[in-house]
Motif scaffolding. Structure first.
Motif, PDB file in Angstrom:
ATOM      1  N   VAL A 214       0.834  -1.205   0.000  1.00 19.62           N
ATOM      2  CA  VAL A 214       0.000   0.000   0.000  1.00 19.62           C
ATOM      3  C   VAL A 214       0.869   1.256   0.000  1.00 19.62           C
ATOM      4  CG1 VAL A 214      -1.646   1.347   1.369  1.00 19.62           C
ATOM      5  CG2 VAL A 214      -1.974  -1.109   1.075  1.00 19.62           C
ATOM      6  N   GLN A 215       2.020   1.181   0.683  1.00 17.75           N
ATOM      7  CA  GLN A 215       2.916   2.331   0.735  1.00 17.75           C
ATOM      8  C   GLN A 215       3.661   2.544  -0.584  1.00 17.75           C
ATOM      9  OE1 GLN A 215       5.507   2.327   4.268  1.00 17.75           O
ATOM     10  NE2 GLN A 215       4.063   0.936   5.271  1.00 17.75           N
ATOM     11  N   GLN A 216       4.050   1.438  -1.260  1.00 16.24           N
ATOM     12  CA  GLN A 216       4.942   1.557  -2.422  1.00 16.24           C
ATOM     13  C   GLN A 216       4.299   1.188  -3.752  1.00 16.24           C
ATOM     14  OE1 GLN A 216       8.755  -0.368  -1.714  1.00 16.24           O
ATOM     15  NE2 GLN A 216       8.596  -0.028   0.499  1.00 16.24           N
ATOM     16  N   ARG A 217       3.217   0.368  -3.717  1.00 14.29           N
ATOM     17  CA  ARG A 217       2.482  -0.020  -4.923  1.00 14.29           C
ATOM     18  C   ARG A 217       3.326  -0.786  -5.936  1.00 14.29           C
ATOM     19  NH1 ARG A 217      -2.955   0.447  -3.907  1.00 14.29           N
ATOM     20  NH2 ARG A 217      -3.329   2.329  -2.681  1.00 14.29           N
ATOM     21  N   HIS A 218       4.355  -1.475  -5.478  1.00 15.09           N
ATOM     22  CA  HIS A 218       5.187  -2.273  -6.385  1.00 15.09           C
ATOM     23  C   HIS A 218       5.741  -3.451  -5.592  1.00 15.09           C
ATOM     24  CE1 HIS A 218       8.433  -3.556  -9.031  1.00 15.09           C
ATOM     25  NE2 HIS A 218       7.862  -2.833  -9.991  1.00 15.09           N
ATOM     26  N   MET A 219       5.184  -4.648  -5.827  1.00 16.28           N
ATOM     27  CA  MET A 219       5.543  -5.797  -5.001  1.00 16.28           C
ATOM     28  C   MET A 219       7.007  -6.174  -5.134  1.00 16.28           C
ATOM     29  SD  MET A 219       4.668  -7.784  -2.663  1.00 16.28           S
ATOM     30  CE  MET A 219       2.908  -7.499  -2.531  1.00 16.28           C
ATOM     31  N   GLY A 220       7.576  -6.017  -6.321  1.00 13.78           N
ATOM     32  CA  GLY A 220       9.005  -6.325  -6.473  1.00 13.78           C
ATOM     33  C   GLY A 220       9.863  -5.446  -5.596  1.00 13.78           C
ATOM     34  N   ALA A 221       9.555  -4.151  -5.576  1.00 11.12           N
ATOM     35  CA  ALA A 221      10.304  -3.237  -4.719  1.00 11.12           C
ATOM     36  C   ALA A 221      10.054  -3.531  -3.247  1.00 11.12           C
ATOM     37  CB  ALA A 221       9.907  -1.796  -5.039  1.00 11.12           C
ATOM     38  N   VAL A 222       8.813  -3.928  -2.922  1.00 10.01           N
ATOM     39  CA  VAL A 222       8.483  -4.269  -1.535  1.00 10.01           C
ATOM     40  C   VAL A 222       9.319  -5.445  -1.056  1.00 10.01           C
ATOM     41  CG1 VAL A 222       6.686  -5.287  -0.077  1.00 10.01           C
ATOM     42  CG2 VAL A 222       6.158  -3.320  -1.511  1.00 10.01           C
ATOM     43  N   LEU A 223       9.351  -6.516  -1.842  1.00  4.52           N
ATOM     44  CA  LEU A 223      10.090  -7.722  -1.435  1.00  4.52           C
ATOM     45  C   LEU A 223      11.581  -7.444  -1.335  1.00  4.52           C
ATOM     46  CD1 LEU A 223       8.197 -10.380  -3.581  1.00  4.52           C
ATOM     47  CD2 LEU A 223       8.015 -10.015  -1.118  1.00  4.52           C
ATOM     48  N   ALA A 224      12.132  -6.714  -2.314  1.00  3.37           N
ATOM     49  CA  ALA A 224      13.563  -6.407  -2.287  1.00  3.37           C
ATOM     50  C   ALA A 224      13.907  -5.521  -1.092  1.00  3.37           C
ATOM     51  CB  ALA A 224      13.971  -5.725  -3.591  1.00  3.37           C
ATOM     52  N   GLY A 225      13.066  -4.507  -0.842  1.00  4.82           N
ATOM     53  CA  GLY A 225      13.327  -3.615   0.282  1.00  4.82           C
ATOM     54  C   GLY A 225      13.182  -4.314   1.614  1.00  4.82           C
ATOM     55  N   LEU A 226      12.161  -5.165   1.734  1.00  5.18           N
ATOM     56  CA  LEU A 226      11.964  -5.882   2.992  1.00  5.18           C
ATOM     57  C   LEU A 226      13.126  -6.827   3.263  1.00  5.18           C
ATOM     58  CD1 LEU A 226      10.188  -6.595   5.410  1.00  5.18           C
ATOM     59  CD2 LEU A 226       9.006  -8.278   3.978  1.00  5.18           C
ATOM     60  N   TRP A 227      13.604  -7.508   2.234  1.00  5.27           N
ATOM     61  CA  TRP A 227      14.738  -8.411   2.419  1.00  5.27           C
ATOM     62  C   TRP A 227      15.972  -7.657   2.901  1.00  5.27           C
ATOM     63  CZ3 TRP A 227      15.959 -13.041   3.574  1.00  5.27           C
ATOM     64  CH2 TRP A 227      17.230 -13.546   3.312  1.00  5.27           C
ATOM     65  N   ARG A 228      16.226  -6.475   2.312  1.00  3.47           N
ATOM     66  CA  ARG A 228      17.385  -5.674   2.747  1.00  3.47           C
ATOM     67  C   ARG A 228      17.221  -5.255   4.216  1.00  3.47           C
ATOM     68  NH1 ARG A 228      16.780  -3.382  -2.463  1.00  3.47           N
ATOM     69  NH2 ARG A 228      15.587  -1.641  -1.567  1.00  3.47           N
ATOM     70  N   LYS A 229      16.003  -4.878   4.603  1.00  2.00           N
ATOM     71  CA  LYS A 229      15.773  -4.482   5.995  1.00  2.00           C
ATOM     72  C   LYS A 229      15.948  -5.661   6.951  1.00  2.00           C
ATOM     73  CE  LYS A 229      12.507  -0.715   5.063  1.00  2.00           C
ATOM     74  NZ  LYS A 229      11.117  -0.234   5.252  1.00  2.00           N
TER      75      LYS A 229
ATOM     76  N   SER B  40      17.878  -5.997  10.405  1.00  2.87           N
ATOM     77  CA  SER B  40      17.125  -6.033  11.664  1.00  2.87           C
ATOM     78  C   SER B  40      17.158  -7.389  12.356  1.00  2.87           C
ATOM     79  CB  SER B  40      15.676  -5.614  11.414  1.00  2.87           C
ATOM     80  OG  SER B  40      15.028  -6.523  10.542  1.00  2.87           O
ATOM     81  N   LEU B  41      17.045  -8.488  11.609  1.00  5.35           N
ATOM     82  CA  LEU B  41      16.980  -9.797  12.270  1.00  5.35           C
ATOM     83  C   LEU B  41      18.285 -10.153  12.989  1.00  5.35           C
ATOM     84  CD1 LEU B  41      14.805 -12.049   9.923  1.00  5.35           C
ATOM     85  CD2 LEU B  41      14.146 -10.510  11.779  1.00  5.35           C
ATOM     86  N   PRO B  42      19.459  -9.936  12.399  1.00  2.10           N
ATOM     87  CA  PRO B  42      20.667 -10.155  13.201  1.00  2.10           C
ATOM     88  C   PRO B  42      20.723  -9.230  14.417  1.00  2.10           C
ATOM     89  CG  PRO B  42      21.215 -10.121  10.868  1.00  2.10           C
ATOM     90  CD  PRO B  42      19.785  -9.675  10.986  1.00  2.10           C
ATOM     91  N   GLY B  43      20.073  -8.082  14.334  1.00  2.00           N
ATOM     92  CA  GLY B  43      20.060  -7.148  15.461  1.00  2.00           C
ATOM     93  C   GLY B  43      19.117  -7.541  16.571  1.00  2.00           C
ATOM     94  N   PHE B  44      18.357  -8.608  16.382  1.00  3.53           N
ATOM     95  CA  PHE B  44      17.457  -9.098  17.426  1.00  3.53           C
ATOM     96  C   PHE B  44      18.184  -9.948  18.470  1.00  3.53           C
ATOM     97  CE2 PHE B  44      13.232  -9.116  14.812  1.00  3.53           C
ATOM     98  CZ  PHE B  44      13.246  -7.736  14.831  1.00  3.53           C
ATOM     99  N   ARG B  45      19.491  -9.975  18.426  1.00  2.00           N
ATOM    100  CA  ARG B  45      20.246 -10.931  19.255  1.00  2.00           C
ATOM    101  C   ARG B  45      19.915 -10.812  20.738  1.00  2.00           C
ATOM    102  NH1 ARG B  45      23.815  -7.038  17.347  1.00  2.00           N
ATOM    103  NH2 ARG B  45      24.264  -8.313  15.515  1.00  2.00           N
ATOM    104  N   ASP B  46      19.795  -9.576  21.243  1.00  2.00           N
ATOM    105  CA  ASP B  46      19.507  -9.415  22.670  1.00  2.00           C
ATOM    106  C   ASP B  46      18.112  -9.931  23.011  1.00  2.00           C
ATOM    107  OD1 ASP B  46      21.838  -8.011  23.906  1.00  2.00           O
ATOM    108  OD2 ASP B  46      21.417  -6.565  22.326  1.00  2.00           O
ATOM    109  N   GLU B  47      17.139  -9.618  22.163  1.00  2.00           N
ATOM    110  CA  GLU B  47      15.772 -10.070  22.423  1.00  2.00           C
ATOM    111  C   GLU B  47      15.662 -11.592  22.344  1.00  2.00           C
ATOM    112  OE1 GLU B  47      16.664  -7.658  20.455  1.00  2.00           O
ATOM    113  OE2 GLU B  47      15.506  -5.852  20.929  1.00  2.00           O
ATOM    114  N   VAL B  48      16.340 -12.176  21.346  1.00  2.00           N
ATOM    115  CA  VAL B  48      16.304 -13.635  21.215  1.00  2.00           C
ATOM    116  C   VAL B  48      16.953 -14.287  22.426  1.00  2.00           C
ATOM    117  CG1 VAL B  48      17.116 -15.602  19.855  1.00  2.00           C
ATOM    118  CG2 VAL B  48      16.239 -13.560  18.693  1.00  2.00           C
ATOM    119  N   ALA B  49      18.084 -13.734  22.856  1.00  2.00           N
ATOM    120  CA  ALA B  49      18.775 -14.295  24.017  1.00  2.00           C
ATOM    121  C   ALA B  49      17.927 -14.188  25.278  1.00  2.00           C
ATOM    122  CB  ALA B  49      20.115 -13.596  24.224  1.00  2.00           C
TER     123      ALA B  49
END
Length: 464
Positions: free
Chosen positions: A297-312, A316-325
């Motif tokens: 809804v924000q970007q209106r382009h699923m390819g850009a959405v998937l690529a951008g989400l993967w980069r984020k 972010s997921l490696p940065g969850f280390r403290d919460e996961v621990a």
């Protein structure tokens, strides 16, 4: 390469946690646990102090299980699977946070809440924080907190430093309490997931409406205490935090955010009902697709959405280390503890005290709050003590006690992530936030919780 492996490991945790109740069985849970262990091997070394302490306790618990428990592999598998389920929910919610953090809607809601006139600013911030935290979780605190600090200037207070301090206390306390009370009822919260897993015979369809009522009581308590501590007539007039807009304020962003949150919760309920799984599993299945739709809804382009989400996610997921621990480790340690100290044994000791059942469950709730003050995670106390009174009081009363205590302690523990975040944003000592700002709310809340449990228990006895 390590960052990629850590990201894929957490995604595997989510996949395994979703697959387990859908037919994957124990093997899916074990795969999720193994993926979580791999993630911690890759990222655990980078945890901060509290995370390292929990991981060290998990290692000690594992060693003790292998040495002394009669069925070590079974217990370790159960503990790992339980920890992975919690981390699966937390990671799934990360998708929603990624979408929310880039949303203009969230920013507009934050600005709208902060710019309310003094008479309704507390109510707007505590309700706004409560609703936005359903999708942002901890992210609501830096989002609204940053806006509060930027708007709460000496010029905006007419040059009066005392008003600056009072406004900071009221607004930051409002958003902290709104966030904390979210854990009383939200099916997207860790407290809901842990409590439903720990208390057997508990139907979420019964728990949800009961906890919504309790959350309303605690939110109203915060408002009442704020009005009593800072009556309007006691404060000198000062300019508003930000220039008022010409004409009536536009509340459309607030209604849109409320609708979005309602859609996510309703979707989780619907999927859980149709799939025959627990509500937290329904949430895990709904949240990632909901995040993708929100990003589209924000970007209106699923390819850009998937690529951008993967980069984020790679960041972010490696940065969850403290919460996961901390979250996963606490759940692991608590489950291991139940293997050595069974609920039956604890229940027998508790019954030996000769106290009325209702008093026991109230004391249990207060114990959860007290132990949180010295750094004992609510996950550990809920997991360890949650089953001890299950044969003494109705499951609904026990669950309500645990979740209410969890929320109140989140406002007051000086080692909790929420209090630490607010203290950092407000540039005040942690104990100022935990004790000076919130001790009266938490102590009064403990009394309200006790009265609520008495009414709930009495109602169940009368109509059950």
């Amino acid at each position: 390469m390590r960052r990629l492996a850590a990201t894929l490991a957490l995604l595997c945790v989510v996949a395994g946690a979703i697959a387990q109740p859908l037919g994957g069985g124990p093997w899916a849970g074990l795969a999720a646990a193994a993926a979580m262990a791999l993630y911690l091997l890759l990222e655990g070394w980078g945890c901060r102090r509290n995370g390292r302490i929990i991981l060290a306790l998990a290692v000690v618990a594992t060693a003790a299980t292998l040495i002394w428990h009669p069925e070590p592999l079974s217990l370790l598998a159960r503990a790992g699977t339980a920890a992975a389920a919690i981390i699966g929910l937390f990671t799934a919610l990360g998708f929603l946070r990624e979408a929310a953090e880039s949303s203009v809607l969230v920013q507009e809601c934050g600005q709208l809440l902060v710019r309310q006139p003094p008479g309704r600013r507390y109510l707007a911030l505590t309700l706004g924080s409560h609703v936005i935290s359903l999708v942002l979780n901890f992210g609501v605190l830096p989002l609204l907190g940053t806006m509060v600090v930027k708007g709460n200037t000496l010029d905006a207070a007419g040059g009066d430093a005392r008003i600056v301090a009072i406004r900071a206390q009221r607004m930051l306390s409002a958003m902290l309490r709104g966030f904390a009370v979210m854990t009383v009822w939200s099916p997207l919260s860790v407290s809901f997931a842990v409590t439903v897993a720990v208390v057997p015979g508990l139907a979420w369809q019964t728990l949800l409406p009961v906890q919504i009522v309790l959350s309303v009581l605690l939110l109203l308590l915060g408002l009442a205490l704020d009005r009593r501590a800072f009556p309007p007539r006691a404060q000198p007039l000062a300019p508003p935090l930000a220039p008022a807009a010409v004409g009536p304020q536009d509340w459309r962003p607030a209604w849109a955010m409320a609708a979005l949150v309602a859609a996510v919760v309703a979707g989780s309920v619907l999927v859980a009902e149709l799939s025959g799984v627990r509500l937290v599993n329904g949430a895990m299945m709904v949240v990632p697709p909901a995040a993708l739709i929100w990003l589209w809804v924000q970007q209106r382009h699923m390819g850009a959405v998937l690529a951008g989400l993967w980069r984020k996610l790679l960041v972010s997921l490696p940065g969850f280390r403290d919460e996961v621990a901390m979250l996963g480790g606490a759940m692991f340690v608590g489950t291991i503890a139940t293997g050595f100290l069974s609920a039956e044994r604890i229940g027998a000791v508790v019954e030996g005290l000769g106290l009325p059942p209702l008093l026991l469950v109230i004391l249990l709730a207060w114990a959860v709050m007290a132990l949180a003050q010295i750094g004992v995670s609510q996950i550990v106390t809920t997991t360890l003590l949650g089953g001890a009174l299950i044969h003494v009081v109705p499951p609904l009363v026990l669950a309500s006690a645990l979740m209410g205590a969890w929320a109140l302690s989140a406002c007051s523990t000086p080692v909790g992530a929420a209090v630490l975040t607010v203290a950092r944003i407000g540039a005040v000592p942690v104990r100022v936030v935990a004790h000076d700002w919130n001790s009266r709310y938490v102590l009064t809340g403990a009394m309200v919780l006790a009265a609520w449990l008495a009414v709930l228990n009495g109602g169940l006895s009368l109509f059950g």
